[in-house]
Design a protein around this motif. Structure first.
Motif, PDB file in Angstrom:
ATOM      1  N   THR A   1     -15.173   0.371  -7.349  1.00  0.00           N
ATOM      2  CA  THR A   1     -14.954   1.756  -6.953  1.00  0.00           C
ATOM      3  C   THR A   1     -15.922   2.644  -7.712  1.00  0.00           C
ATOM      4  OG1 THR A   1     -12.613   1.309  -6.581  1.00  0.00           O
ATOM      5  CG2 THR A   1     -13.249   3.613  -6.801  1.00  0.00           C
TER       6      THR A   1
ATOM      7  N   HIS B   1      -5.535   9.528   0.382  1.00  0.00           N
ATOM      8  CA  HIS B   1      -6.152   8.248   0.030  1.00  0.00           C
ATOM      9  C   HIS B   1      -5.081   7.156   0.051  1.00  0.00           C
ATOM     10  CE1 HIS B   1      -9.138  11.098  -1.306  1.00  0.00           C
ATOM     11  NE2 HIS B   1      -9.996  10.126  -1.551  1.00  0.00           N
ATOM     12  N   GLU B   2      -5.507   5.946   0.377  1.00  0.00           N
ATOM     13  CA  GLU B   2      -4.577   4.826   0.411  1.00  0.00           C
ATOM     14  C   GLU B   2      -4.950   3.824  -0.675  1.00  0.00           C
ATOM     15  OE1 GLU B   2      -2.608   2.563   4.049  1.00  0.00           O
ATOM     16  OE2 GLU B   2      -4.648   1.835   3.693  1.00  0.00           O
ATOM     17  N   VAL B   3      -3.961   3.488  -1.500  1.00  0.00           N
ATOM     18  CA  VAL B   3      -4.149   2.506  -2.564  1.00  0.00           C
ATOM     19  C   VAL B   3      -3.502   1.194  -2.121  1.00  0.00           C
ATOM     20  CG1 VAL B   3      -3.744   1.967  -4.995  1.00  0.00           C
ATOM     21  CG2 VAL B   3      -4.072   4.352  -4.283  1.00  0.00           C
ATOM     22  N   SER B   4      -4.228   0.094  -2.228  1.00  0.00           N
ATOM     23  CA  SER B   4      -3.719  -1.204  -1.775  1.00  0.00           C
ATOM     24  C   SER B   4      -3.816  -2.258  -2.868  1.00  0.00           C
ATOM     25  CB  SER B   4      -4.511  -1.710  -0.554  1.00  0.00           C
ATOM     26  OG  SER B   4      -4.409  -0.829   0.536  1.00  0.00           O
TER      27      SER B   4
ATOM     28  N   LEU C   1      -7.609  -5.103  -5.589  1.00  0.00           N
ATOM     29  CA  LEU C   1      -7.114  -3.745  -5.409  1.00  0.00           C
ATOM     30  C   LEU C   1      -8.165  -2.953  -4.644  1.00  0.00           C
ATOM     31  CD1 LEU C   1      -5.777  -4.801  -8.227  1.00  0.00           C
ATOM     32  CD2 LEU C   1      -5.358  -2.401  -8.647  1.00  0.00           C
TER      33      LEU C   1
ATOM     34  N   HIS D   1       0.816  -1.212   0.000  1.00  0.00           N
ATOM     35  CA  HIS D   1       0.000   0.000   0.000  1.00  0.00           C
ATOM     36  C   HIS D   1       0.850   1.263   0.000  1.00  0.00           C
ATOM     37  CE1 HIS D   1       0.689   0.647   4.401  1.00  0.00           C
ATOM     38  NE2 HIS D   1       0.812  -0.661   4.398  1.00  0.00           N
TER      39      HIS D   1
ATOM     40  N   PHE E   1      -5.170   3.972  -9.998  1.00  0.00           N
ATOM     41  CA  PHE E   1      -5.983   2.764  -9.843  1.00  0.00           C
ATOM     42  C   PHE E   1      -6.246   2.055 -11.174  1.00  0.00           C
ATOM     43  CE2 PHE E   1      -9.767   0.225  -9.117  1.00  0.00           C
ATOM     44  CZ  PHE E   1      -9.492  -0.365  -7.896  1.00  0.00           C
TER      45      PHE E   1
ATOM     46  N   ALA F   1      -4.804   9.078  -7.116  1.00  0.00           N
ATOM     47  CA  ALA F   1      -5.370   7.730  -7.001  1.00  0.00           C
ATOM     48  C   ALA F   1      -6.263   7.404  -8.183  1.00  0.00           C
ATOM     49  CB  ALA F   1      -6.155   7.605  -5.691  1.00  0.00           C
TER      50      ALA F   1
ATOM     51  N   VAL G   1      -9.048   1.290  -2.983  1.00  0.00           N
ATOM     52  CA  VAL G   1      -8.701   2.675  -2.653  1.00  0.00           C
ATOM     53  C   VAL G   1      -9.556   3.077  -1.461  1.00  0.00           C
ATOM     54  CG1 VAL G   1      -8.628   5.064  -3.410  1.00  0.00           C
ATOM     55  CG2 VAL G   1      -8.151   3.242  -5.041  1.00  0.00           C
TER      56      VAL G   1
END
Length: 293
Positions: A212, A49-52, A37, A11, A23, A19, A39
């Motif tokens: 999303t 924001h966190e992107v994983s 995935l 992340h 993404f 993001a 967000v």
């Protein structure tokens, strides 16, 4: 080196605009691998924001590919790793779970099955990774509002946007016996939701999808008779125009995740988008809104 069989979450943080660029690029790279995935908005005011990306066994390769994507977008980021623990989340989450009654629904853990009373619409929740067990004022408010709307309008189908543990989707399926699309941006939440849907015997009615916003192919269908979104005020305001497009004329939208002080801003955004306010329910410092297209 990561242990064989353990799941790793890779992340990093970014602004919403970043993001939104990152993404889809990651989706294109990891589509064939089937890696989940997500967000997640960490701080609305500071736009963090966190992107994983969730990986199994091959975290080193996945991290390198993430870095390649970021470099290609000229958005270098420090990628961190989290080894997801092998914890019995069910037992852990149920230790402090007390049953809740709202709108004729009875939300409970496995240890409280004996407390279900005649006439209760029982919803059993066995995992706590995802938000929404019925205890939060927003979830309980939504359950009450859902019961009223379903009784009055008899919708033919429904959307639970930001489903969390799928409490609301299960409630809709059990009460109205209608098809429900349940979506969440977090793949872990989607897995929890699907497990709870199966546990409650409504897998034939509830479809759980990691998505999303409204860009996922799952939304390539007719608008919904009832839309429920228990998320946050900021995303709700941003999504107002899209909500209208996915709402059948004359259908209802139930919104929550809104603090008392945020009600006016959310109502204004939805009025501008073309919604009419029907009712507001206040509970524990939160509001649940009933709107109609």
């Amino acid at each position: 080196m990561d242990k064989v069989g353990e799941q790793v979450r890779l992340h990093f943080t970014a602004s919403k605009a970043e993001a939104d660029r990152i993404f889809p690029a990651l989706e294109a790279v990891f589509e064939e691998d089937g890696l989940p995935l997500a967000v997640l908005e960490l701080d609305e005011e500071r736009d963090i924001h966190e992107v994983s990306v969730y990986a199994m066994d091959d975290a080193e390769d996945v991290e390198n590919r993430i870095r390649d994507v970021l470099a290609g977008l000229s958005l270098p980021r420090a990628v961190e790793r989290e080894i997801l623990p092998d914890i019995d989340w069910v037992s852990l989450s149920l230790e402090g779970l007390k049953p809740v009654r709202a709108g004729g629904f009875f939300v409970h853990g496995a240890h409280d099955r004996d407390k279900v009373e005649p006439g209760d619409i029982a919803i059993e929740i066995e995992a706590g990774l995802a938000f929404g067990t019925g205890h939060h004022g927003t979830t309980a408010g939504c359950l009450e509002m859902i019961a009223e709307v379903v009784e009055q309008e008899k919708p033919a189908d429904a959307l639970d946007l930001g489903t969390g543990s799928a409490v609301l989707a299960i409630a809709l399926a059990k009460l109205a016996r209608i098809p429900v699309l349940a979506t969440d941006i977090d793949p872990v939440a989607t897995e929890v939701a699907a497990a709870n849907v199966r546990l409650n015997g409504v897998a034939d009615l509830v479809e759980c999808v990691t998505a999303t916003g409204f860009e996922h192919p799952a939304f390539d269908r007719e608008p919904f008779g009832l839309v429920v979104a228990n998320i946050l005020a900021g995303p709700l305001i941003e999504l107002a125009p899209q909500m209208l497009r996915h709402q059948k004329p004359g259908g209802s939208t139930v919104l929550s995740g809104i603090l008392d002080r945020q009600e006016e801003a959310v109502r204004a955004a939805y009025a501008a988008a073309g919604f009419r306010h029907v009712a507001t329910l206040h509970r524990d410092g939160w509001v649940t809104l009933h709107l109609k297209r």
